[in-house]
Motif scaffolding. Structure first.
Motif, short mmCIF file in Angstrom:
data_model
loop_
_atom_site.label_atom_id
_atom_site.label_comp_id
_atom_site.label_asym_id
_atom_site.label_seq_id
_atom_site.Cartn_x
_atom_site.Cartn_y
_atom_site.Cartn_z
N LYS A 137 19.89 18.21 3.60
CA LYS A 137 18.78 18.19 4.57
C LYS A 137 18.36 16.77 4.88
N GLN A 138 17.61 16.63 5.94
CA GLN A 138 17.04 15.33 6.29
C GLN A 138 15.78 15.08 5.46
N ARG A 139 15.46 13.82 5.32
CA ARG A 139 14.23 13.47 4.62
C ARG A 139 13.03 13.95 5.43
N GLU A 140 12.06 14.52 4.73
CA GLU A 140 10.90 15.06 5.41
C GLU A 140 9.62 14.63 4.69
N LEU A 141 8.55 14.62 5.46
CA LEU A 141 7.26 14.26 4.91
C LEU A 141 6.73 15.37 4.00
N VAL A 142 6.17 14.96 2.87
CA VAL A 142 5.48 15.91 2.00
C VAL A 142 3.97 15.74 2.19
N THR A 143 3.50 14.52 1.98
CA THR A 143 2.07 14.24 2.12
C THR A 143 1.85 12.74 2.24
N THR A 144 0.87 12.36 3.03
CA THR A 144 0.52 10.95 3.17
C THR A 144 -0.99 10.79 3.24
N ASP A 200 11.91 23.81 -3.29
CA ASP A 200 11.30 22.49 -3.49
C ASP A 200 12.28 21.51 -4.14
N THR A 201 13.45 21.98 -4.50
CA THR A 201 14.45 21.11 -5.09
C THR A 201 14.82 20.00 -4.11
N ALA A 202 14.66 18.77 -4.54
CA ALA A 202 14.90 17.63 -3.66
C ALA A 202 14.73 16.34 -4.45
N VAL A 203 15.16 15.26 -3.83
CA VAL A 203 14.80 13.94 -4.33
C VAL A 203 13.50 13.55 -3.63
N TYR A 204 12.52 13.20 -4.41
CA TYR A 204 11.21 12.84 -3.89
C TYR A 204 11.07 11.32 -3.88
N PHE A 250 0.85 -1.18 0.00
CA PHE A 250 0.00 0.00 0.00
C PHE A 250 0.89 1.23 0.00
N ILE A 251 0.75 2.07 -1.03
CA ILE A 251 1.55 3.28 -1.10
C ILE A 251 0.99 4.29 -0.10
N MET A 252 1.84 4.73 0.82
CA MET A 252 1.41 5.59 1.91
C MET A 252 1.49 7.06 1.56
N GLY A 253 2.54 7.46 0.85
CA GLY A 253 2.68 8.86 0.55
C GLY A 253 4.05 9.23 0.02
N TRP A 254 4.35 10.51 0.08
CA TRP A 254 5.58 11.06 -0.48
C TRP A 254 6.41 11.77 0.59
N TYR A 255 7.72 11.62 0.45
CA TYR A 255 8.70 12.32 1.27
C TYR A 255 9.70 12.96 0.33
N ARG A 256 10.52 13.85 0.87
CA ARG A 256 11.56 14.44 0.05
C ARG A 256 12.80 14.71 0.89
N GLN A 257 13.93 14.79 0.20
CA GLN A 257 15.20 15.10 0.85
C GLN A 257 15.94 16.10 -0.01
N SER A 309 -8.19 10.00 4.56
CA SER A 309 -8.00 11.38 4.14
C SER A 309 -6.50 11.61 3.88
N THR A 310 -6.11 12.86 3.77
CA THR A 310 -4.73 13.18 3.44
C THR A 310 -4.13 14.14 4.46
N ASN A 311 -2.83 14.08 4.56
CA ASN A 311 -2.10 14.94 5.47
C ASN A 311 -0.97 15.60 4.69
N TYR A 312 -0.83 16.92 4.81
CA TYR A 312 0.18 17.66 4.06
C TYR A 312 1.10 18.42 5.01
N ALA A 313 2.37 18.48 4.64
CA ALA A 313 3.28 19.38 5.33
C ALA A 313 2.85 20.82 5.01
N ASP A 314 3.20 21.71 5.91
CA ASP A 314 2.77 23.11 5.72
C ASP A 314 3.23 23.66 4.37
N PHE A 315 4.45 23.32 3.95
CA PHE A 315 4.97 23.87 2.70
C PHE A 315 4.21 23.33 1.49
#
Length: 114
Positions: free
Chosen positions: A39-46, A85-89, A28-35, A52-58
């Motif tokens: 920087k450290q890897r961070e949540l984008v949205t899940t 927004d430049t990152a590896v997703y 089950f695909i949970m969502g997206w992160y980026r690094q 429902s969905t959860n989004y980082a503020d950015f």
């Protein structure tokens, strides 16, 4: 089990991109992160457990996650991209069972020029 992210590229500030994450196997695909660089890897949205969905503020108001259940593919529509927004997703998925295994896609690079 395979998890494949794609759709990254080089764009200019203000442009849009749509990333795709395709999965094979019973996961089950949970969502997206980026690094981002340095920087450290961070949540984008899940997706949440309630569906429902959860989004980082950015990401709020600019990014949208969606799912194609038939093909087990998850998309990330990104609008109004900025250099920060430049990152590896990466997409993240989980298996089934009480203690599901976690899986990461190989990542897709998004570069936003100013």
């Amino acid at each position: 089990v395979q998890l494949q992210a794609s759709g990254g590229g080089l764009v200019q500030a203000g442009d849009s991109l749509r990333l795709s994450c395709s999965a094979s196997g019973n996961i089950f695909i949970m969502g997206w992160y980026r690094q981002g660089p340095g920087k450290q890897r961070e949540l984008v949205t899940t997706f949440t457990n309630g569906g429902s969905t959860n989004y980082a503020d950015f990401a709020k108001g600019r990014f949208t996650i969606s799912r194609d259940n038939v093909g087990n593919t998850v998309y990330l529509q990104m609008n109004s991209l900025q250099p920060e927004d430049t990152a590896v997703y990466y997409c993240k998925a989980k298996g089934s069972g009480t203690l599901p295994a976690l899986y990461w896609g190989q990542g897709t690079l998004v570069t936003v020029s100013s």
